[in-house]
Design a protein around this motif. Sequence first.
Motif, PDB file in Angstrom:
ATOM      1  N   LEU A  27     136.585 -18.361   8.900  1.00  0.00           N
ATOM      2  CA  LEU A  27     135.170 -18.149   8.601  1.00  0.00           C
ATOM      3  C   LEU A  27     135.141 -17.553   7.190  1.00  0.00           C
ATOM      4  CD1 LEU A  27     132.352 -18.291  10.162  1.00  0.00           C
ATOM      5  CD2 LEU A  27     132.618 -15.836  10.441  1.00  0.00           C
ATOM      6  N   GLY A  28     135.074 -18.426   6.178  1.00  0.00           N
ATOM      7  CA  GLY A  28     135.188 -17.960   4.795  1.00  0.00           C
ATOM      8  C   GLY A  28     136.556 -17.352   4.570  1.00  0.00           C
ATOM      9  N   GLU A  29     136.575 -16.145   3.980  1.00  0.00           N
ATOM     10  CA  GLU A  29     137.834 -15.434   3.713  1.00  0.00           C
ATOM     11  C   GLU A  29     138.424 -14.839   4.986  1.00  0.00           C
ATOM     12  OE1 GLU A  29     139.150 -14.257   0.145  1.00  0.00           O
ATOM     13  OE2 GLU A  29     138.460 -16.353   0.286  1.00  0.00           O
ATOM     14  N   ARG A  30     137.536 -14.697   6.003  1.00  0.00           N
ATOM     15  CA  ARG A  30     137.973 -14.022   7.223  1.00  0.00           C
ATOM     16  C   ARG A  30     138.370 -15.034   8.300  1.00  0.00           C
ATOM     17  NH1 ARG A  30     133.104  -9.946   8.214  1.00  0.00           N
ATOM     18  NH2 ARG A  30     131.963 -11.876   7.904  1.00  0.00           N
ATOM     19  N   HIS A  31     138.850 -14.510   9.433  1.00  0.00           N
ATOM     20  CA  HIS A  31     139.187 -15.380  10.558  1.00  0.00           C
ATOM     21  C   HIS A  31     138.431 -14.885  11.778  1.00  0.00           C
ATOM     22  CE1 HIS A  31     141.761 -18.426  12.445  1.00  0.00           C
ATOM     23  NE2 HIS A  31     141.542 -17.683  13.522  1.00  0.00           N
ATOM     24  N   LEU A  32     137.680 -15.797  12.387  1.00  0.00           N
ATOM     25  CA  LEU A  32     136.831 -15.456  13.537  1.00  0.00           C
ATOM     26  C   LEU A  32     137.586 -15.663  14.843  1.00  0.00           C
ATOM     27  CD1 LEU A  32     133.943 -14.976  14.826  1.00  0.00           C
ATOM     28  CD2 LEU A  32     133.654 -17.471  14.673  1.00  0.00           C
ATOM     29  N   LEU A  33     137.600 -14.623  15.661  1.00  0.00           N
ATOM     30  CA  LEU A  33     138.067 -14.770  17.039  1.00  0.00           C
ATOM     31  C   LEU A  33     136.847 -14.526  17.914  1.00  0.00           C
ATOM     32  CD1 LEU A  33     140.673 -15.357  18.575  1.00  0.00           C
ATOM     33  CD2 LEU A  33     140.924 -12.925  18.929  1.00  0.00           C
ATOM     34  N   LEU A  34     136.340 -15.600  18.494  1.00  0.00           N
ATOM     35  CA  LEU A  34     135.073 -15.569  19.246  1.00  0.00           C
ATOM     36  C   LEU A  34     135.374 -15.713  20.731  1.00  0.00           C
ATOM     37  CD1 LEU A  34     131.944 -15.783  19.373  1.00  0.00           C
ATOM     38  CD2 LEU A  34     132.193 -18.222  18.852  1.00  0.00           C
ATOM     39  N   LEU A  35     135.080 -14.652  21.486  1.00  0.00           N
ATOM     40  CA  LEU A  35     135.384 -14.621  22.923  1.00  0.00           C
ATOM     41  C   LEU A  35     134.117 -14.953  23.688  1.00  0.00           C
ATOM     42  CD1 LEU A  35     137.308 -11.212  22.864  1.00  0.00           C
ATOM     43  CD2 LEU A  35     138.260 -13.507  22.610  1.00  0.00           C
ATOM     44  N   LEU A  36     134.161 -16.010  24.510  1.00  0.00           N
ATOM     45  CA  LEU A  36     132.973 -16.391  25.266  1.00  0.00           C
ATOM     46  C   LEU A  36     133.133 -15.990  26.732  1.00  0.00           C
ATOM     47  CD1 LEU A  36     130.202 -17.910  25.049  1.00  0.00           C
ATOM     48  CD2 LEU A  36     131.399 -19.859  26.093  1.00  0.00           C
ATOM     49  N   TYR A  37     132.133 -15.283  27.228  1.00  0.00           N
ATOM     50  CA  TYR A  37     132.068 -14.881  28.635  1.00  0.00           C
ATOM     51  C   TYR A  37     130.913 -15.622  29.304  1.00  0.00           C
ATOM     52  CZ  TYR A  37     134.846 -10.688  27.395  1.00  0.00           C
ATOM     53  OH  TYR A  37     135.820  -9.827  26.968  1.00  0.00           O
ATOM     54  N   THR A  38     130.968 -15.739  30.639  1.00  0.00           N
ATOM     55  CA  THR A  38     129.769 -16.149  31.376  1.00  0.00           C
ATOM     56  C   THR A  38     129.236 -14.922  32.116  1.00  0.00           C
ATOM     57  OG1 THR A  38     131.090 -16.862  33.271  1.00  0.00           O
ATOM     58  CG2 THR A  38     130.469 -18.557  31.673  1.00  0.00           C
ATOM     59  N   LEU A  39     127.932 -14.964  32.387  1.00  0.00           N
ATOM     60  CA  LEU A  39     127.277 -13.835  33.049  1.00  0.00           C
ATOM     61  C   LEU A  39     126.180 -14.380  33.946  1.00  0.00           C
ATOM     62  CD1 LEU A  39     126.860 -10.699  33.217  1.00  0.00           C
ATOM     63  CD2 LEU A  39     125.168 -10.959  31.397  1.00  0.00           C
ATOM     64  N   ARG A  40     126.200 -14.011  35.227  1.00  0.00           N
ATOM     65  CA  ARG A  40     125.194 -14.507  36.181  1.00  0.00           C
ATOM     66  C   ARG A  40     124.281 -13.417  36.704  1.00  0.00           C
ATOM     67  NH1 ARG A  40     126.331 -19.763  38.119  1.00  0.00           N
ATOM     68  NH2 ARG A  40     128.310 -20.571  37.330  1.00  0.00           N
ATOM     69  N   GLU A  41     124.602 -12.158  36.424  1.00  0.00           N
ATOM     70  CA  GLU A  41     123.776 -11.045  36.921  1.00  0.00           C
ATOM     71  C   GLU A  41     123.460 -10.094  35.795  1.00  0.00           C
ATOM     72  OE1 GLU A  41     125.329  -8.810  40.342  1.00  0.00           O
ATOM     73  OE2 GLU A  41     126.647 -10.537  40.642  1.00  0.00           O
ATOM     74  N   TRP A  42     122.178  -9.741  35.665  1.00  0.00           N
ATOM     75  CA  TRP A  42     121.745  -8.756  34.677  1.00  0.00           C
ATOM     76  C   TRP A  42     120.434  -8.171  35.146  1.00  0.00           C
ATOM     77  CZ3 TRP A  42     122.099 -14.032  33.887  1.00  0.00           C
ATOM     78  CH2 TRP A  42     120.882 -14.723  33.773  1.00  0.00           C
ATOM     79  N   ALA A  43     119.996  -7.103  34.513  1.00  0.00           N
ATOM     80  CA  ALA A  43     118.734  -6.466  34.881  1.00  0.00           C
ATOM     81  C   ALA A  43     117.714  -6.719  33.775  1.00  0.00           C
ATOM     82  CB  ALA A  43     118.957  -4.966  35.066  1.00  0.00           C
ATOM     83  N   GLY A  44     116.506  -7.132  34.174  1.00  0.00           N
ATOM     84  CA  GLY A  44     115.442  -7.373  33.199  1.00  0.00           C
ATOM     85  C   GLY A  44     115.328  -8.846  32.842  1.00  0.00           C
ATOM     86  N   VAL A  45     114.351  -9.120  31.974  1.00  0.00           N
ATOM     87  CA  VAL A  45     114.092 -10.501  31.545  1.00  0.00           C
ATOM     88  C   VAL A  45     114.451 -10.614  30.061  1.00  0.00           C
ATOM     89  CG1 VAL A  45     112.308 -12.279  31.258  1.00  0.00           C
ATOM     90  CG2 VAL A  45     112.207 -10.704  33.215  1.00  0.00           C
ATOM     91  N   PRO A  46     115.356 -11.542  29.710  1.00  0.00           N
ATOM     92  CA  PRO A  46     115.762 -11.647  28.301  1.00  0.00           C
ATOM     93  C   PRO A  46     114.575 -11.957  27.387  1.00  0.00           C
ATOM     94  CG  PRO A  46     117.222 -12.951  29.703  1.00  0.00           C
ATOM     95  CD  PRO A  46     116.084 -12.499  30.566  1.00  0.00           C
ATOM     96  N   GLU A  47     114.483 -11.205  26.297  1.00  0.00           N
ATOM     97  CA  GLU A  47     113.472 -11.500  25.269  1.00  0.00           C
ATOM     98  C   GLU A  47     114.153 -11.519  23.900  1.00  0.00           C
ATOM     99  OE1 GLU A  47     111.497  -7.171  24.516  1.00  0.00           O
ATOM    100  OE2 GLU A  47     110.923  -8.158  26.397  1.00  0.00           O
ATOM    101  N   ALA A  48     113.574 -12.285  22.980  1.00  0.00           N
ATOM    102  CA  ALA A  48     114.192 -12.464  21.649  1.00  0.00           C
ATOM    103  C   ALA A  48     113.864 -11.275  20.762  1.00  0.00           C
ATOM    104  CB  ALA A  48     113.694 -13.751  21.013  1.00  0.00           C
ATOM    105  N   ARG A  49     114.737 -10.259  20.763  1.00  0.00           N
ATOM    106  CA  ARG A  49     114.503  -9.082  19.915  1.00  0.00           C
ATOM    107  C   ARG A  49     115.060  -9.253  18.516  1.00  0.00           C
ATOM    108  NH1 ARG A  49     115.030  -3.827  23.941  1.00  0.00           N
ATOM    109  NH2 ARG A  49     113.291  -4.457  25.273  1.00  0.00           N
ATOM    110  N   HIS A  50     116.078 -10.091  18.361  1.00  0.00           N
ATOM    111  CA  HIS A  50     116.669 -10.351  17.037  1.00  0.00           C
ATOM    112  C   HIS A  50     116.520 -11.807  16.638  1.00  0.00           C
ATOM    113  CE1 HIS A  50     119.639  -6.663  17.044  1.00  0.00           C
ATOM    114  NE2 HIS A  50     118.391  -6.322  17.274  1.00  0.00           N
ATOM    115  N   ALA A  51     116.540 -12.691  17.621  1.00  0.00           N
ATOM    116  CA  ALA A  51     116.551 -14.135  17.332  1.00  0.00           C
ATOM    117  C   ALA A  51     115.141 -14.636  17.049  1.00  0.00           C
ATOM    118  CB  ALA A  51     117.124 -14.878  18.529  1.00  0.00           C
TER     119      ALA A  51
END
Length: 142
Positions: free
Chosen positions: A87-111
């Motif tokens: 990723l440019g000069e750097r190297h990206l290590l991107l870890l992907l998780y799945t998630l099926r349980e959470w509390a609340g309703v997702p809202e776009a606070r940054h996106a």
Amino acid sequence: MLTVPPVSLPSAMLFVSAAALVDREGRVLVQQRPPGKPMETLWEFPGGKVEPGETPDVALARELAEELGIGVDPSKLVPATFASEALGERHLLLLLYTLREWAGVPEARHASALRWVVPGDLRRLEMPPADLPFIAILEALL
Ligand SMILES: Nc1nc2c([nH]c(=O)n2[C@@H]2O[C@H](COP(=O)(O)OP(=O)(O)OP(=O)(O)O)[C@@H](O)[C@H]2O)c(=O)[nH]1
């Protein structure tokens, strides 16, 4: 004799954890990067950089609270796959998780926007290069 091709080493590693939230219909949540940021308008999985002193799952629970306003128990994050690439000069290590349980309703606070899509339909969205191999893996997994 076995020769190893020369490699150019990155200036730094960038550790990022991200989550595919999965709903009851097997759709995953993606968010659109806002204008003015690198890779603006691309669709990505919510998440972010692992800060010093954090484990990847604890960092991800923090990022999901900040970005989506949801409560996440780090132990509910299930490792799915990872990407490792320049990723440019750097190297990206991107870890992907799945998630099926959470509390609340997702809202776009940054996106700019959120979207629930079945994994096959991720191909119709523009995503960062590191994410492209995730699509087939999620199709097989979910
Ligand atoms: N969260 C997330 N980041 C991704 C994905 N794919 C991918 O290449 N990335 C990259 O991983 C890095 C994520 O770090 P970040 O979210 O904290 O960085 P940022 O540039 O959005 O914000 P910041 O630097 O202002 O904190 C970015 O370089 C981003 O482009 C993905 O699916 N989700």
